[in-house]
Design an enzyme around this catalytic site. Structure first.
Site, mmCIF file in Angstrom:
data_model
loop_
_atom_site.group_PDB
_atom_site.id
_atom_site.type_symbol
_atom_site.label_atom_id
_atom_site.label_comp_id
_atom_site.label_asym_id
_atom_site.label_seq_id
_atom_site.Cartn_x
_atom_site.Cartn_y
_atom_site.Cartn_z
ATOM 1 N N SER A 180 0.797 -1.229 0.000
ATOM 2 C CA SER A 180 0.000 0.000 0.000
ATOM 3 C C SER A 180 0.827 1.274 0.000
ATOM 4 O O SER A 180 0.267 2.363 -0.152
ATOM 5 C CB SER A 180 -0.940 0.009 1.208
ATOM 6 O OG SER A 180 -1.892 -1.028 1.108
ATOM 7 N N ASP A 237 -16.868 1.028 -1.593
ATOM 8 C CA ASP A 237 -16.028 -0.088 -1.166
ATOM 9 C C ASP A 237 -16.852 -1.038 -0.307
ATOM 10 O O ASP A 237 -17.039 -0.804 0.893
ATOM 11 C CB ASP A 237 -14.825 0.442 -0.372
ATOM 12 C CG ASP A 237 -13.915 -0.670 0.151
ATOM 13 O OD1 ASP A 237 -14.241 -1.849 -0.031
ATOM 14 O OD2 ASP A 237 -12.878 -0.340 0.763
#
Length: 643
Positions: free
Chosen positions: A327, A351
């Site tokens: 990430s 999401d």
């Protein structure tokens, strides 16, 4: 009957014989004189030179190797002189017997014998091989008193390299070792190979190798008159050697020590860079080794221990280790989305905790809210590290657009740092895959790229360099470890710090947006636990990278995975991150097989920042906090990625 003598005839014969003899004598003397003239007049200079060569021996005088200092003047590599006992291999008849007898005079341990035999095996052309090094004054006196018993053993004064801080910054410094056949070929490529006449040692790795010609110095010579048997009579002339130039590193050795200790017994790497200059402030690879072991030849047991250790202490993880970066890639992708017009700051992606592509589910996984993060804008996608947001974004950008945007930041490129052995890694593109595998690029492979997985394979140095460039507003400064070359006599320094190495033209508003989101990571997001109470602003991003893929419907459970197959923990950051303030330090770090970035990596970064910005020394290795960031479970190519 009486013979009559003929005196005139006898006189004639006598004179004839005398004349012939005179001619022969004269011819002989003529030849001798001609030869004499040829030798003494015509060939005088040639034979005079040969005679002088036979009479005079040139003895090389090894120069003092240059010192290595940190940015504050702390000496981290120096020299000292000591005596060694060396066996001259062309004069010894029974090596083992000689060593046994010698051990009754001077202590010779098993490791000395092992090192001796390893030197013979590795360097077959050595005329003189040390059996004991760094003798004490008492040992020197004992041998000198009985030296007549050992005609094949010489007591010699040698210069030795010393690294007073031991393991600290070992991968930066490197070490020196005896000149090998490969080193001789390397010396032939130097600008002045004759300067290495009589040189026994040379830099092998690290800055000891990459700055070898600066550190070596200028070899001197003594003209020594010798007898026909080769014994010295007197010194006729002397040209003194000149010490090598000193290196002033950009490293802050105290910061280096803090960073190394923060890792504790964990494996990994950390690089800290000053964004405005490209100065590398810390360059850590853990575990490390003691370069002093190599100075006079490492014994086989220690070599095997280092070389065969599963922790690979000789591997420079910061320079040569390549990893997916998880990430920590997301801030760069967010910037790409803004710069390429694929997202606005308020663009929202829903999401639900998973993303479907071509019949394959890419999940968030880990500790996330039930049902995912819901509506996520670009700022929040960085703060909470929403994988789904970047699955969608990567799909919208496409692999080639990602490649073209990331390339100027140095991903998948050699940074040009002043260390030998840097590797490039992989910044994937459709053309790269065609060249590498002779296959087309599949859309599903792009999805994993969005969270720093897939074919992404970068060095930590590249990640640190990109983070420093981001902190520097897109101005690219080539990272470097040597800050200046110092004259050993005058102390005058010649700076090696390069000027601007390039510029990535970025919208300042987009840069500020990404920086603000990264600051929020350490206030309200995945890095908050590590920076509670910090009196400075930090712009950071945690990351977790898969080591092995898992099945589509299987949930990652660290306790069920072999330790060497667990996920890597990463963290990038720069500080101070206040608007309008030039960041003083940017870092990238990775802890191998340690799990979540917030749990294992961010606390190490906190100790580094606390020391560099506040002068605060930690009292223990960085703690292992509770996990804060979810683990992405997207499959990697080769592990069931969709096409």
């Amino acid at each position: 009957m009486k013979l009559l003598r003929n005196p005139e005839r006898e006189v004639f014969y006598f004179r004839t014989r005398l004349l012939v003899a005179s001619v022969f004598v004269l011819a002989g003397f003529t030849l001798l004189m001609a030869r004499f003239v040829w030798l003494q007049v015509v060939r005088h200079q040639a034979f005079y030179a040969q005679a002088e060569q036979n009479r005079i021996s040139l003895v090389p005088l090894t120069a003092n190797r240059g010192l290595i200092k940190d940015r504050n003047g702390v000496i981290i590599a120096k020299n000292y002189s000591a005596y060694t006992l060396e066996i001259e291999m062309d004069r010894v008849t029974d090596v083992e017997k000689t060593i046994d007898e010698l051990s009754r005079v001077v202590p010779i341990e098993a490791r000395d014998r092992r090192r001796f035999h390893k030197l013979i095996e590795d360097y077959k052309r050595l005329d003189s091989v040390p059996i004991r090094t760094r003798l004490t004054d008492e040992e020197v006196a004992r041998f000198a008193a009985q030296s007549y018993r050992f005609p094949a053993v010489e007591l010699r004064a040698r210069l030795f390299r010393q690294y007073p801080l031991g393991q600290t910054a070992a991968h930066v410094l490197g070490y020196i070792g005896r000149v090998s056949t490969g080193d001789e070929q390397r010396i032939d490529q130097f600008s002045n190979p004759e300067n290495y006449n009589g040189t026994d040692y040379i830099g092998k790795v690290g800055v000891e190798s990459s700055y070898e010609e600066y550190l070596h110095g200028t070899t001197g010579f003594e003209q020594v008159e010798i007898t026909a048997g080769g014994h010295p009579v007197r010194t006729l002339a002397r040209t003194s050697s000149q010490p090598g130039q000193n290196l002033v590193l950009s490293i802050d050795i105290k910061l280096q020590e803090v960073a190394e200790k923060a890792f504790g017994d964990r494996r990994g790497a950390l690089i800290a860079i000053e964004p405005a200059t490209g100065d590398v402030l810390a360059f850590v690879s853990e575990p490390t080794f003691d370069p002093n072991m190599f100075v006079d030849g490492i014994d086989p047991l220690n070599w095997d221990s280092l070389n065969n250790s599963p922790d690979k202490p000789l591997l420079d993880r910061a320079l040569r280790g390549t990893y997916p970066i998880g990430s920590t890639y997301k801030p760069f992708l967010a910037l790409a989305a803004l710069e390429l017009g694929k997202r606005r700051p308020d663009s929202v992606t829903y999401d639900p905790g998973y993303f479907w592509y071509a019949g394959h589910e890419f999940r968030e996984g880990g500790h996330i809210p039930k049902g995912g993060y819901g509506k996520v804008d670009l700022h929040r996608s960085i703060v909470v590290s929403s994988d789904v947001y970047y699955y969608v974004l990567a799909n919208d950008l496409g692999v080639d657009a990602i490649h073209d945007f990331m390339e100027p930041f140095g991903f998948g490129q050699l940074t040009g740092i002043d260390l030998e052995g840097e590797v490039a890694g992989v910044l994937p593109s459709s053309q790269w895959k065609e060249r590498r595998f002779h296959q087309k690029w599949f859309g599903g492979e792009t999805i994993s790229i969005g969270i720093g997985q897939g074919y992404n394979n970068f060095t930590l140095l590249q990640l640190a360099h990109a983070t420093a460039t981001l902190a520097n507003g897109g101005i690219v400064m080539k990272p470097h470890l040597v800050r200046a070359i110092e004259d050993p006599h005058t102390g005058a320094q010649r700076l090696t710090t390069p000027s601007e190495n390039g510029r990535i033209h970025l919208n300042p508003r987009n840069l500020a947006f990404v920086r603000d989101a990264m600051v929020d990571v350490d206030i309200n997001g995945t890095g908050r636990a590590a920076f509670v109470g910090a009196p400075y602003k930090v712009a950071g991003k945690t990351g977790t990278a898969q080591v092995v893929g898992i099945a589509q419907n299987e949930k990652y459970n660290e306790k069920l995975v072999d330790e060497r197959h667990r996920d890597h923990a990463l963290f990038i950051a720069f500080a101070p991150a206040d608007p309008g303030v030039q960041p003083r330090i940017a870092i990238a770090l990775l802890v191998e097989n340690a799990g979540w970035g917030a749990m294992a990596a961010a606390p190490i970064a906190r100790q580094v920042f606390d020391y560099y910005l506040l002068g605060k020394l930690p009292t223990a290795p960085a703690p292992r906090d509770e996990p804060e960031e979810p683990m992405a479970t997207a499959s990697t190519p080769g592990a069931g990625a969709p096409q």
